[in-house]
Design a protein around this motif. Sequence first.
Motif, mmCIF file in Angstrom:
data_model
loop_
_atom_site.group_PDB
_atom_site.id
_atom_site.type_symbol
_atom_site.label_atom_id
_atom_site.label_comp_id
_atom_site.label_asym_id
_atom_site.label_seq_id
_atom_site.Cartn_x
_atom_site.Cartn_y
_atom_site.Cartn_z
ATOM 1 N N UNK A 327 -5.726 -26.070 8.756
ATOM 2 C CA UNK A 327 -5.770 -25.098 7.662
ATOM 3 C C UNK A 327 -6.138 -23.716 8.178
ATOM 4 N N UNK A 328 -7.065 -23.643 9.125
ATOM 5 C CA UNK A 328 -7.471 -22.355 9.690
ATOM 6 C C UNK A 328 -6.314 -21.730 10.473
ATOM 7 N N UNK A 329 -5.577 -22.563 11.202
ATOM 8 C CA UNK A 329 -4.417 -22.076 11.961
ATOM 9 C C UNK A 329 -3.365 -21.514 11.014
ATOM 10 N N UNK A 330 -3.146 -22.229 9.927
ATOM 11 C CA UNK A 330 -2.153 -21.777 8.940
ATOM 12 C C UNK A 330 -2.571 -20.454 8.309
ATOM 13 N N UNK A 331 -3.839 -20.345 7.945
ATOM 14 C CA UNK A 331 -4.325 -19.110 7.319
ATOM 15 C C UNK A 331 -4.293 -17.931 8.283
ATOM 16 N N UNK A 332 -4.436 -18.229 9.594
ATOM 17 C CA UNK A 332 -4.405 -17.153 10.595
ATOM 18 C C UNK A 332 -2.987 -16.778 10.992
ATOM 19 N N UNK A 333 -1.989 -17.501 10.459
ATOM 20 C CA UNK A 333 -0.595 -17.190 10.770
ATOM 21 C C UNK A 333 -0.204 -17.541 12.193
ATOM 22 N N UNK A 334 -0.833 -18.588 12.760
ATOM 23 C CA UNK A 334 -0.555 -18.994 14.131
ATOM 24 C C UNK A 334 0.401 -20.188 14.155
ATOM 25 N N UNK A 335 1.032 -20.471 15.306
ATOM 26 C CA UNK A 335 1.948 -21.614 15.399
ATOM 27 C C UNK A 335 1.280 -22.924 15.004
ATOM 28 N N UNK A 336 2.031 -23.790 14.342
ATOM 29 C CA UNK A 336 1.462 -25.021 13.804
ATOM 30 C C UNK A 336 1.191 -26.084 14.864
ATOM 31 N N UNK A 337 1.689 -25.873 16.104
ATOM 32 C CA UNK A 337 1.442 -26.877 17.144
ATOM 33 C C UNK A 337 0.121 -26.656 17.868
ATOM 34 N N UNK A 338 -0.718 -25.775 17.358
ATOM 35 C CA UNK A 338 -2.042 -25.555 17.944
ATOM 36 C C UNK A 338 -2.977 -26.678 17.488
ATOM 37 N N UNK A 339 -3.651 -27.288 18.439
ATOM 38 C CA UNK A 339 -4.561 -28.405 18.180
ATOM 39 C C UNK A 339 -5.921 -28.099 18.812
ATOM 40 N N UNK A 340 -6.930 -28.925 18.542
ATOM 41 C CA UNK A 340 -8.219 -28.710 19.221
ATOM 42 C C UNK A 340 -8.089 -28.693 20.743
ATOM 43 N N UNK A 341 -7.166 -29.484 21.293
ATOM 44 C CA UNK A 341 -7.014 -29.509 22.748
ATOM 45 C C UNK A 341 -6.400 -28.212 23.272
ATOM 46 N N UNK A 342 -5.707 -27.479 22.401
ATOM 47 C CA UNK A 342 -5.162 -26.179 22.817
ATOM 48 C C UNK A 342 -6.292 -25.239 23.214
ATOM 49 N N UNK A 343 -7.435 -25.368 22.561
ATOM 50 C CA UNK A 343 -8.577 -24.511 22.899
ATOM 51 C C UNK A 343 -9.186 -24.898 24.240
ATOM 52 N N UNK A 344 -9.026 -26.150 24.655
ATOM 53 C CA UNK A 344 -9.480 -26.548 25.990
ATOM 54 C C UNK A 344 -8.625 -25.856 27.054
#
Length: 402
Positions: A327-344
């Motif tokens: 939901x935060x990714x969607x509200x920020x207008x970022x690609x939907x394939x971002x996951x918690x592991x993307x931050x790693x």
Amino acid sequence: MTCKHIRNRRRCNHQGSLTKRKDGRWQASIMLKSKRLYFYSYNKKECQDWLLEMQVKVREGVSLANGKIRLIDWVIRYIELYCKPYVRPATLANYSCYANKHLIRYAIAEMPLEGVSVDDAQAFVNELNSDKGRLDGTGKLSIKTVRSIVMFLTAAMAQAQANGYVRTNVFNVVKLPKLKSAKRAFLTEHEVKRLLQESIGHPYSIGLEILAESGLRIGELLALRHSSLTEYNGILCLNITHSLKREHNPDAKGKEPHTILHLAETKTECSEAKVPITPNLHEKLKAHMKQQKELVKIGIYQDDPFIICSDTGGFIDPGTFRSFMRKSVENAGLPQNITPHSLRHYAASNLIRKGASVTATARILRHAQSSTTLNVYSEESLQGAYNALLLTQKSPDSKEAI
């Protein structure tokens, strides 16, 4: 027995023993058909030749007789004898699931070891990769799971081959489905700031801060308690000791959940370590934990609650955290394939981009090998690659670009 006799003794699987007796004679012995045979001589070479001859008989006779046991029986024995004393509990649980839940469903499990052909092994792999490969028969197993099962059976058959039960390891030559690496989303520093800004005010937002800075895995993040925040030699750290994992529930009946969540050991031994954090993140953690401690005082939260917690201070389901992040990714207008592991991945790339060494970055991410950090986790954006290219256009005597 004297030390001299111990030094002259040689023992291992199906090789018998060679010993020099007190009377000066050499003694060779070996087990054949459940009976120990002996040979004596004052000539060591004669004993060695006899022993070599008997070893051939053992390999061609008694050992291969054990190849008549069923594949499933050997695999279970392999787990108990060769795996249980040495592998981690989570790995042992996976091996048991491969044998008792997956392998046992197929005809190959009932075949004798020496009767399993390459075609049988390949047919088994193809069935695992079919639309009925899952335990409930409703779809395919993941390619990673299929490959893990085959790798496990390859190791079990390699041990059977070493023991002399089979002459060849048929799982060495089967064709496996190709593992397609998912296309990862590369996050820029600006995009991460937008994501964190969008999550402000949510009780799980501190989790995104931790992931972006320290690169924890989601299971490690959700296993953090108040007591995980510590200080070691004057350095503020998160003490990673457990990970939240979802595992198969062998006791499930009917419509009961077939998986359970529980705190388990970390992914690897290297993962269990202290991860340093910045003073800035420490202040945010203290503010977050202060609010939770107020709820502990009035009895709403349990003692030593989880940093990312449920309404009672217990751990939450990883799916709940993923839904919040989605939901935060969607509200920020970022690609939907971002996951918690993307931050790693972002944490690794950001550290290296800011000048951290690969070794230091690997220590923070707790990789056993720095090559994993460099080859898998360090990424560069198009802008970063362009900036690096511009360095070739600079004069040796000037910092200005030509």
